[in-house]
Design an enzyme around this catalytic site. Structure first.
Site, PDB file in Angstrom:
ATOM      1  N   LYS A  52      -1.514   5.619  -9.768  1.00 23.18           N
ATOM      2  CA  LYS A  52      -0.894   5.200 -11.035  1.00 23.18           C
ATOM      3  C   LYS A  52      -1.935   5.149 -12.157  1.00 23.18           C
ATOM      4  O   LYS A  52      -1.672   5.589 -13.287  1.00 23.18           O
ATOM      5  CB  LYS A  52      -0.224   3.837 -10.848  1.00 23.18           C
ATOM      6  CG  LYS A  52       1.009   3.914  -9.954  1.00 23.18           C
ATOM      7  CD  LYS A  52       1.473   2.554  -9.456  1.00 23.18           C
ATOM      8  CE  LYS A  52       2.642   2.720  -8.487  1.00 23.18           C
ATOM      9  NZ  LYS A  52       3.071   1.457  -7.860  1.00 23.18           N
ATOM     10  N   GLN A  96       1.957  -4.620  -7.536  1.00 20.34           N
ATOM     11  CA  GLN A  96       2.038  -3.709  -6.403  1.00 20.34           C
ATOM     12  C   GLN A  96       2.545  -4.452  -5.169  1.00 20.34           C
ATOM     13  O   GLN A  96       1.961  -5.444  -4.737  1.00 20.34           O
ATOM     14  CB  GLN A  96       0.665  -3.081  -6.126  1.00 20.34           C
ATOM     15  CG  GLN A  96       0.686  -2.027  -5.035  1.00 20.34           C
ATOM     16  CD  GLN A  96       1.533  -0.826  -5.399  1.00 20.34           C
ATOM     17  OE1 GLN A  96       1.448  -0.289  -6.497  1.00 20.34           O
ATOM     18  NE2 GLN A  96       2.370  -0.382  -4.469  1.00 20.34           N
ATOM     19  N   ASP A 119       8.887  -1.611 -13.612  1.00 25.63           N
ATOM     20  CA  ASP A 119       9.405  -1.240 -12.293  1.00 25.63           C
ATOM     21  C   ASP A 119      10.924  -1.331 -12.246  1.00 25.63           C
ATOM     22  O   ASP A 119      11.565  -0.747 -11.376  1.00 25.63           O
ATOM     23  CB  ASP A 119       8.810  -2.149 -11.204  1.00 25.63           C
ATOM     24  CG  ASP A 119       7.586  -1.538 -10.540  1.00 25.63           C
ATOM     25  OD1 ASP A 119       7.487  -0.299 -10.499  1.00 25.63           O
ATOM     26  OD2 ASP A 119       6.731  -2.297 -10.058  1.00 25.63           O
TER      27      ASP A 119
END
Length: 284
Positions: A52, A96, A119
């Site tokens: 990422k 994460q 997200d």
């Protein structure tokens, strides 16, 4: 049989994002900012985070990595998220997953400000997906899947029979809602669904997202079905998906590989959402 090349498609998306950000920076505006929070030393999580960050660097998104120890308390983690919520240079925040077992993932994800939830995991954003509202953040993997489906020429999603295997909040439920909103007749299954073979054989589209290596076999799909493989499993040191690619690909009209299919699209959509959050924040 056509390969749905997520790597190539994602590179095209990243190039468009880079051009847009370059123009904004040249005009004197700040670049979008993404914060990535990682807890502990999970090797897989580190690989994902590095991917990422690498993508952010490629397109010109400022990124900030917050690495916290394995034994961080819930309170300390929430304090870090609150600081990022208040940081005007940060447009998107992602934590994460998975987190160490002593931490409450739901509370942590819900602590992220709705407009910075790139997200798309917060209930508010998932609710907007169900209702077909486009002003929220669409979860990255389902958004990437829809993007890939839209690249297929001469294919009409409206009225197609779609089967989703897996009912997670991250993939199964939101992708089902996106398909329903686009007019697909959508069935949600899991590994214990009765007569699953019969259901799958009627599907024009199958999205496998259950986390079982090579679950979907050649005899479970009809000729010319479109197969989207969301699974990432490691078997004998090699990556494979939830689909028996070698054999299923012989019958599929289109199929995503693992790796190189849905994975790169997920990262591309994360950066798409970050740019969207930046624009909504009035920076454009």
């Amino acid at each position: 049989m056509g390969i749905l090349d997520g790597k190539k498609c994602s590179e095209e998306i990243l190039e468009k994002i880079k051009i847009e950000i370059d123009k904004m920076v040249k005009s004197g505006k700040r670049a979008p900012g993404l914060a990535v929070v990682i807890v502990g030393e999970n090797p897989a999580s580190k690989v994902y985070v590095n991917s990422k960050i690498k993508a952010c660097n490629k397109v010109g998104i400022c990124n900030k990595e917050i690495s916290l120890p394995e034994d961080v308390t819930q309170e300390e983690l929430l304090q870090n998220i609150q600081k990022l919520n208040e940081d005007e240079n940060i447009d998107g925040i992602l934590v994460q997953l998975p987190l160490p077992k002593h931490l409450d993932e739901e509370e942590v994800c819900n602590a992220i400000r709705e407009d910075k939830d790139v997200d798309g995991f917060k209930p508010e954003n998932l609710g907007k997906v169900v209702l077909g509202k486009e002003d929220g953040m669409i979860p990255c993997t389902p958004q990437g899947i829809m993007y890939l489906l839209d690249t297929i020429k001469d294919f009409e999603l409206y009225g197609a029979n779609a089967v989703v295997i897996g009912r997670s909040n991250i993939v199964g439920k939101p992708i089902s809602s996106l398909l329903i909103n686009r007019g697909a007749t959508t069935t949600i299954c899991n590994s214990k669904t009765k007569n699953i073979d019969e259901i799958l054989k009627k599907a024009d589209i199958i999205i496998a997202a259950l986390g079982q290596p090579k679950f979907l076999k050649e005899n479970m799909v009809k000729e010319n079905a479109i197969i989207i493989d969301v699974g990432i499993n490691r078997v004998d040191g090699k990556l494979c998906g939830d689909v028996d690619f070698e054999n299923v690909s012989k019958k599929a009209s289109h199929i995503t590989p693992v790796p190189g299919g849905v994975g790169p699209m997920t990262i591309a959509m994360l950066l798409t959402n970050t740019l969207k959050a930046y624009k909504k924040g009035g920076e454009e």
